[in-house]
Write a protein that holds these residues in place. Structure first.
Motif, PDB file in Angstrom:
ATOM      1  N   VAL A  89       0.823  -1.207   0.000  1.00 41.86           N
ATOM      2  CA  VAL A  89       0.000   0.000   0.000  1.00 41.86           C
ATOM      3  C   VAL A  89       0.863   1.265   0.000  1.00 41.86           C
ATOM      4  CG1 VAL A  89      -0.320   0.146   2.523  1.00 41.86           C
ATOM      5  CG2 VAL A  89      -2.058   1.082   0.981  1.00 41.86           C
ATOM      6  N   ASP A  90       2.032   1.219   0.646  1.00 40.53           N
ATOM      7  CA  ASP A  90       2.930   2.374   0.660  1.00 40.53           C
ATOM      8  C   ASP A  90       3.472   2.647  -0.739  1.00 40.53           C
ATOM      9  OD1 ASP A  90       2.743   2.783   3.493  1.00 40.53           O
ATOM     10  OD2 ASP A  90       4.084   1.067   3.757  1.00 40.53           O
ATOM     11  N   ARG A  91       3.871   1.575  -1.415  1.00 41.05           N
ATOM     12  CA  ARG A  91       4.371   1.701  -2.789  1.00 41.05           C
ATOM     13  C   ARG A  91       3.267   2.242  -3.709  1.00 41.05           C
ATOM     14  NH1 ARG A  91       8.515  -0.902  -5.504  1.00 41.05           N
ATOM     15  NH2 ARG A  91       8.883  -2.183  -3.666  1.00 41.05           N
ATOM     16  N   LEU A  92       2.078   1.687  -3.590  1.00 40.15           N
ATOM     17  CA  LEU A  92       0.956   2.116  -4.418  1.00 40.15           C
ATOM     18  C   LEU A  92       0.604   3.584  -4.172  1.00 40.15           C
ATOM     19  CD1 LEU A  92      -1.186   1.338  -6.484  1.00 40.15           C
ATOM     20  CD2 LEU A  92      -2.626   0.597  -4.591  1.00 40.15           C
ATOM     21  N   THR A  93       0.558   3.978  -2.912  1.00 38.44           N
ATOM     22  CA  THR A  93       0.256   5.371  -2.569  1.00 38.44           C
ATOM     23  C   THR A  93       1.284   6.318  -3.176  1.00 38.44           C
ATOM     24  OG1 THR A  93      -0.846   4.729  -0.524  1.00 38.44           O
ATOM     25  CG2 THR A  93      -0.070   7.003  -0.665  1.00 38.44           C
ATOM     26  N   ALA A  94       2.557   5.948  -3.079  1.00 39.95           N
ATOM     27  CA  ALA A  94       3.615   6.794  -3.646  1.00 39.95           C
ATOM     28  C   ALA A  94       3.476   6.909  -5.161  1.00 39.95           C
ATOM     29  CB  ALA A  94       4.984   6.238  -3.270  1.00 39.95           C
ATOM     30  N   LEU A  95       3.240   5.794  -5.821  1.00 38.44           N
ATOM     31  CA  LEU A  95       3.106   5.822  -7.280  1.00 38.44           C
ATOM     32  C   LEU A  95       1.875   6.613  -7.717  1.00 38.44           C
ATOM     33  CD1 LEU A  95       4.192   2.163  -8.054  1.00 38.44           C
ATOM     34  CD2 LEU A  95       5.532   4.245  -8.414  1.00 38.44           C
ATOM     35  N   GLU A  96       0.783   6.476  -6.983  1.00 37.65           N
ATOM     36  CA  GLU A  96      -0.424   7.241  -7.296  1.00 37.65           C
ATOM     37  C   GLU A  96      -0.248   8.737  -7.011  1.00 37.65           C
ATOM     38  OE1 GLU A  96      -3.430   5.255  -4.986  1.00 37.65           O
ATOM     39  OE2 GLU A  96      -3.913   3.877  -6.623  1.00 37.65           O
ATOM     40  N   SER A  97       0.680   9.072  -6.116  1.00 40.55           N
ATOM     41  CA  SER A  97       0.915  10.474  -5.748  1.00 40.55           C
ATOM     42  C   SER A  97       1.937  11.159  -6.644  1.00 40.55           C
ATOM     43  CB  SER A  97       1.373  10.560  -4.292  1.00 40.55           C
ATOM     44  OG  SER A  97       0.356  10.099  -3.430  1.00 40.55           O
ATOM     45  N   GLY A  98       2.530  10.412  -7.585  1.00 39.20           N
ATOM     46  CA  GLY A  98       3.441  11.044  -8.535  1.00 39.20           C
ATOM     47  C   GLY A  98       4.820  10.439  -8.634  1.00 39.20           C
ATOM     48  N   ALA A  99       5.147   9.456  -7.797  1.00 39.37           N
ATOM     49  CA  ALA A  99       6.461   8.824  -7.886  1.00 39.37           C
ATOM     50  C   ALA A  99       6.580   8.025  -9.183  1.00 39.37           C
ATOM     51  CB  ALA A  99       6.689   7.907  -6.692  1.00 39.37           C
ATOM     52  N   THR A 100       7.775   7.952  -9.701  1.00 46.96           N
ATOM     53  CA  THR A 100       8.063   7.171 -10.896  1.00 46.96           C
ATOM     54  C   THR A 100       8.471   5.753 -10.519  1.00 46.96           C
ATOM     55  OG1 THR A 100       8.872   9.221 -11.890  1.00 46.96           O
ATOM     56  CG2 THR A 100       9.416   7.159 -13.034  1.00 46.96           C
ATOM     57  N   ALA A 101       9.205   5.630  -9.417  1.00 48.27           N
ATOM     58  CA  ALA A 101       9.704   4.331  -8.959  1.00 48.27           C
ATOM     59  C   ALA A 101       9.830   4.359  -7.446  1.00 48.27           C
ATOM     60  CB  ALA A 101      11.042   4.013  -9.609  1.00 48.27           C
ATOM     61  N   TYR A 102       9.957   3.166  -6.844  1.00 53.74           N
ATOM     62  CA  TYR A 102       9.979   3.013  -5.393  1.00 53.74           C
ATOM     63  C   TYR A 102      11.053   2.011  -5.020  1.00 53.74           C
ATOM     64  CZ  TYR A 102       7.714   2.898  -0.754  1.00 53.74           C
ATOM     65  OH  TYR A 102       7.413   3.027   0.578  1.00 53.74           O
TER      66      TYR A 102
END
Length: 123
Positions: A89-102
């Protein structure tokens, strides 16, 4: 290796910030570091030559998703989140918020280098 461009590292922990600065400098980046989300967003907004941003989503002043949204308002450069938060969920939240990679901490330097070269290939 030639200089690729500029990178902004947004990381609260001074040891990790130093490690990222060293690794990214060796990868050819001119690195600027910031310890807060607000300062990081400001640094990216003020420099049109930034080619990569790394962000720890656990910052002292702003929520990670807030920082990512703010970065996306000022730039379209690749954003690599580097975080100890390892839940899907942390990875998904970051990607949905604008991150390109995690990338999760702890990480191997080789893994960081490979990911960075994928996100901001050498010129």
């Amino acid at each position: 290796m030639g200089t690729q461009g500029r990178c902004v590292v947004i990381e609260e922990d001074p040891d990790i910030r130093g490690l990222l600065c060293l690794a990214l400098s060796r990868a050819g980046f001119n690195v600027k570091t910031e310890s807060t989300g607000a300062a990081g967003v400001h640094a990216v907004a003020e420099d049109e030559h930034v080619e990569l941003v790394t962000v720890d989503v656990a910052l002292p002043d702003l929520r990670g998703s807030t920082v990512l949204h703010a970065l996306r308002e000022v730039s379209r450069v690749p954003i690599l989140v580097i975080s100890a938060r390892a839940e899907p969920v942390d990875r998904l939240t970051a990607l949905e918020s604008g991150a390109t990679a995690y990338l999760t901490k702890p990480f191997r330097l080789r893994e960081l280098q490979d990911l960075v070269h994928t996100l901001a290939p050498a010129k």
